[in-house]
Design a protein around this motif. Structure first.
Motif, PDB file in Angstrom:
ATOM      1  N   TYR A 137       0.822  -1.166   0.096  1.00  0.00           N
ATOM      2  CA  TYR A 137      -0.005  -0.089   0.084  1.00  0.00           C
ATOM      3  C   TYR A 137       0.896   1.324   0.022  1.00  0.00           C
ATOM      4  O   TYR A 137       1.986   1.409   0.425  1.00  0.00           O
ATOM      5  N   ALA A 138       0.261   2.161  -0.486  1.00  0.00           N
ATOM      6  CA  ALA A 138       0.960   3.683  -0.519  1.00  0.00           C
ATOM      7  C   ALA A 138      -0.258   4.477  -0.190  1.00  0.00           C
ATOM      8  O   ALA A 138      -0.782   4.359   0.933  1.00  0.00           O
ATOM      9  N   SER A 139      -0.882   5.179  -1.243  1.00  0.00           N
ATOM     10  CA  SER A 139      -2.000   5.978  -1.238  1.00  0.00           C
ATOM     11  C   SER A 139      -3.300   5.094  -1.295  1.00  0.00           C
ATOM     12  O   SER A 139      -4.171   5.323  -0.935  1.00  0.00           O
ATOM     13  N   GLU A 140      -3.015   4.054  -1.935  1.00  0.00           N
ATOM     14  CA  GLU A 140      -3.960   3.245  -2.282  1.00  0.00           C
ATOM     15  C   GLU A 140      -3.409   1.744  -1.781  1.00  0.00           C
ATOM     16  O   GLU A 140      -2.263   1.770  -1.505  1.00  0.00           O
ATOM     17  N   ALA A 141      -4.111   0.414  -1.757  1.00  0.00           N
ATOM     18  CA  ALA A 141      -3.484  -0.664  -1.590  1.00  0.00           C
ATOM     19  C   ALA A 141      -4.010  -1.852  -2.596  1.00  0.00           C
ATOM     20  O   ALA A 141      -5.039  -1.634  -3.060  1.00  0.00           O
ATOM     21  N   TYR A 142      -3.264  -2.888  -2.632  1.00  0.00           N
ATOM     22  CA  TYR A 142      -3.730  -4.143  -3.436  1.00  0.00           C
ATOM     23  C   TYR A 142      -2.952  -5.305  -3.016  1.00  0.00           C
ATOM     24  O   TYR A 142      -1.949  -5.251  -2.208  1.00  0.00           O
ATOM     25  N   THR A 143      -3.770  -6.421  -3.242  1.00  0.00           N
ATOM     26  CA  THR A 143      -2.982  -7.646  -2.710  1.00  0.00           C
ATOM     27  C   THR A 143      -1.985  -8.041  -3.737  1.00  0.00           C
ATOM     28  O   THR A 143      -2.381  -8.482  -5.020  1.00  0.00           O
ATOM     29  N   LYS A 144      -0.633  -8.296  -3.466  1.00  0.00           N
ATOM     30  CA  LYS A 144       0.042  -8.552  -4.283  1.00  0.00           C
ATOM     31  C   LYS A 144       0.182 -10.524  -4.538  1.00  0.00           C
ATOM     32  O   LYS A 144       0.286 -10.985  -5.561  1.00  0.00           O
ATOM     33  N   THR A 145      -0.108 -10.986  -3.240  1.00  0.00           N
ATOM     34  CA  THR A 145      -0.198 -12.164  -3.193  1.00  0.00           C
ATOM     35  C   THR A 145      -1.107 -12.796  -1.999  1.00  0.00           C
ATOM     36  O   THR A 145      -1.119 -12.279  -0.686  1.00  0.00           O
ATOM     37  N   PRO A 146      -2.145 -13.664  -2.411  1.00  0.00           N
ATOM     38  CA  PRO A 146      -3.180 -13.930  -1.600  1.00  0.00           C
ATOM     39  C   PRO A 146      -2.616 -14.957  -0.532  1.00  0.00           C
ATOM     40  O   PRO A 146      -1.606 -15.454  -0.566  1.00  0.00           O
ATOM     41  N   VAL A 147      -3.358 -15.183   0.609  1.00  0.00           N
ATOM     42  CA  VAL A 147      -2.738 -16.051   1.526  1.00  0.00           C
ATOM     43  C   VAL A 147      -2.394 -17.516   1.057  1.00  0.00           C
ATOM     44  O   VAL A 147      -3.548 -18.372   0.470  1.00  0.00           O
ATOM     45  N   THR A 148      -1.249 -17.959   1.084  1.00  0.00           N
ATOM     46  CA  THR A 148      -0.976 -19.244   0.302  1.00  0.00           C
ATOM     47  C   THR A 148       0.072 -20.079   1.408  1.00  0.00           C
ATOM     48  O   THR A 148       0.960 -19.326   2.049  1.00  0.00           O
ATOM     49  N   SER A 149       0.141 -21.446   1.205  1.00  0.00           N
ATOM     50  CA  SER A 149       1.089 -21.972   1.766  1.00  0.00           C
ATOM     51  C   SER A 149       2.467 -22.318   0.990  1.00  0.00           C
ATOM     52  O   SER A 149       3.387 -22.907   1.529  1.00  0.00           O
ATOM     53  N   ASP A 150       2.561 -21.930  -0.137  1.00  0.00           N
ATOM     54  CA  ASP A 150       3.390 -21.851  -1.295  1.00  0.00           C
ATOM     55  C   ASP A 150       4.539 -20.824  -0.813  1.00  0.00           C
ATOM     56  O   ASP A 150       4.420 -19.749  -1.228  1.00  0.00           O
ATOM     57  N   MET A 175      -6.204   2.003   4.135  1.00  0.00           N
ATOM     58  CA  MET A 175      -6.135   1.313   2.805  1.00  0.00           C
ATOM     59  C   MET A 175      -5.462  -0.076   3.235  1.00  0.00           C
ATOM     60  O   MET A 175      -5.825  -1.093   2.809  1.00  0.00           O
ATOM     61  N   GLY A 176      -4.290  -0.053   3.737  1.00  0.00           N
ATOM     62  CA  GLY A 176      -3.594  -1.312   3.760  1.00  0.00           C
ATOM     63  C   GLY A 176      -4.114  -2.018   4.783  1.00  0.00           C
ATOM     64  O   GLY A 176      -4.099  -3.325   4.363  1.00  0.00           O
ATOM     65  N   LEU A 177      -4.464  -1.412   5.946  1.00  0.00           N
ATOM     66  CA  LEU A 177      -5.237  -2.695   6.890  1.00  0.00           C
ATOM     67  C   LEU A 177      -6.405  -3.086   6.508  1.00  0.00           C
ATOM     68  O   LEU A 177      -6.803  -4.292   6.707  1.00  0.00           O
TER      69      LEU A 177
END
Length: 333
Positions: A137-150, A175-177
């Protein structure tokens, strides 16, 4: 022999009897054969036959046979141990990382972002039984990697983090939280944790940090917050250089520590302040110890008994000794 163990090593005490047996044989050696007393042996050829020279081997066979029997009683065996681990209490963790321009400040070496990437990668490597996700996140946020066991995917994602213009510059802590909470709210894990890191104050985004923390609390998600940056001044970027790089100057470090403490306290987490590379590593180690995963380990032991060979060797030597004594050496003088 390093892999061989003994089930009954107390039988090795019987080896103390072997020297006594040898001493007894030496003392009685002249009484083992029939004797003939003569006034003089001058008329006989004074030479020993091969059988005479080999007769002490009978006692050697007996000693070796008894020694093999003692080893067999001690039950030598090798063991092959295989183990299976079963996670009885899994943890889902989302790393929410600030990637605003201030993360290029050089108060941590080589800069805040690179220092964080190294420590975060080490942290992920020490959580082999948990699932991990990554939010930027910066001014906005996004998911780079979803929750995974890999873990390979997560480590590659952390390695690829860099400052770019994908997100508008700024610090949207809320936004990040909120994005991290959204990744965990439907998780079935026993424990759900967000590690949120920032080096500034909330100055962007349309979700207030307090609102995001209320949502996290509602879903039972614990938030650990980390404020990164030295106390006072830090060499930070302020403009682009003609070559496309950054121009740096000393600027005041501003972190809304009270906000970070409130976010952590509301969700039963903890706030940390990282003012150096070593301190940042210590913080992640502390979180790693606080959030432990219960592991059930099942071990399977496959024993391969080795005593049979010693029993057969003992039987062979003792039978050989008895056989020779009652055949070849039966009437031997």
């Amino acid at each position: 022999m390093g892999k061989i163990t003994f089930l009954n090593p107390e039988f090795f005490w019987l080896f103390l009897l072997i020297p006594i047996a040898i001493a007894w044989f030496y003392w009685k050696r002249n009484q083992q054969s029939a004797t003939l007393k003569m006034s003089s042996t001058q008329g006989f050829k004074n030479s020993e036959s091969l059988l005479t020279k080999l007769k002490p081997a009978l006692y050697v066979f007996r000693i070796l046979g008894l020694s093999s029997l003692i080893i067999a009683l001690a039950r030598p065996r090798t063991v092959d141990i295989s183990s299976q681990t079963k996670t009885t209490k899994g943890i889902d963790i989302v790393l929410a990382i600030d990637v605003s321009g201030s993360m290029l400040a050089k108060d941590l070496k080589p800069n805040r972002m690179e220092a964080l990437k190294r420590v975060a990668a080490d942290f992920v490597g020490e959580r082999p039984n948990d699932r991990v996700g990554l939010v930027l996140y910066a001014s906005e946020a996004y998911t780079k990697t979803p929750v995974t066991s890999d873990k390979a995917i997560i480590l590659e994602a952390i390695k690829s983090i860099k400052y770019d213009t994908v997100l508008q510059d700024g610090t949207g802590i809320g936004m990040g939280l909120a994005t991290a909470v959204n990744r965990l709210k439907d998780s079935k894990a026993k424990s759900r944790v967000i590690i949120l890191m920032t080096d500034g104050v909330n100055n962007a985004g349309f979700i207030e940090p307090e609102t995001a923390s209320d949502i996290a609390k509602q879903y039972g998600i614990k938030v650990y917050t980390i404020g990164i940056g030295t106390n006072g001044m830090a060499e930070s970027p302020y403009a682009y250089a003609p070559n496309g790089g950054f121009l740096y100057k000393m600027q005041k470090v501003e972190i809304d520590e009270q906000l970070m403490k409130n976010l952590a306290r509301k969700t039963d987490g903890t706030y940390f302040r990282a003012t150096s590379n070593d301190r940042l590593a210590e913080i992640y180690n502390a979180i790693n110890k606080l959030e432990t995963t219960e592991i059930q380990e099942l071990k399977f032991y496959d024993y391969d008994e080795k005593y049979r060979g010693f029993v057969l060797l003992a039987a062979f030597l003792l039978l050989l000794e008895v056989g020779l004594r009652n055949t070849v050496y039966r009437s031997f003088i």
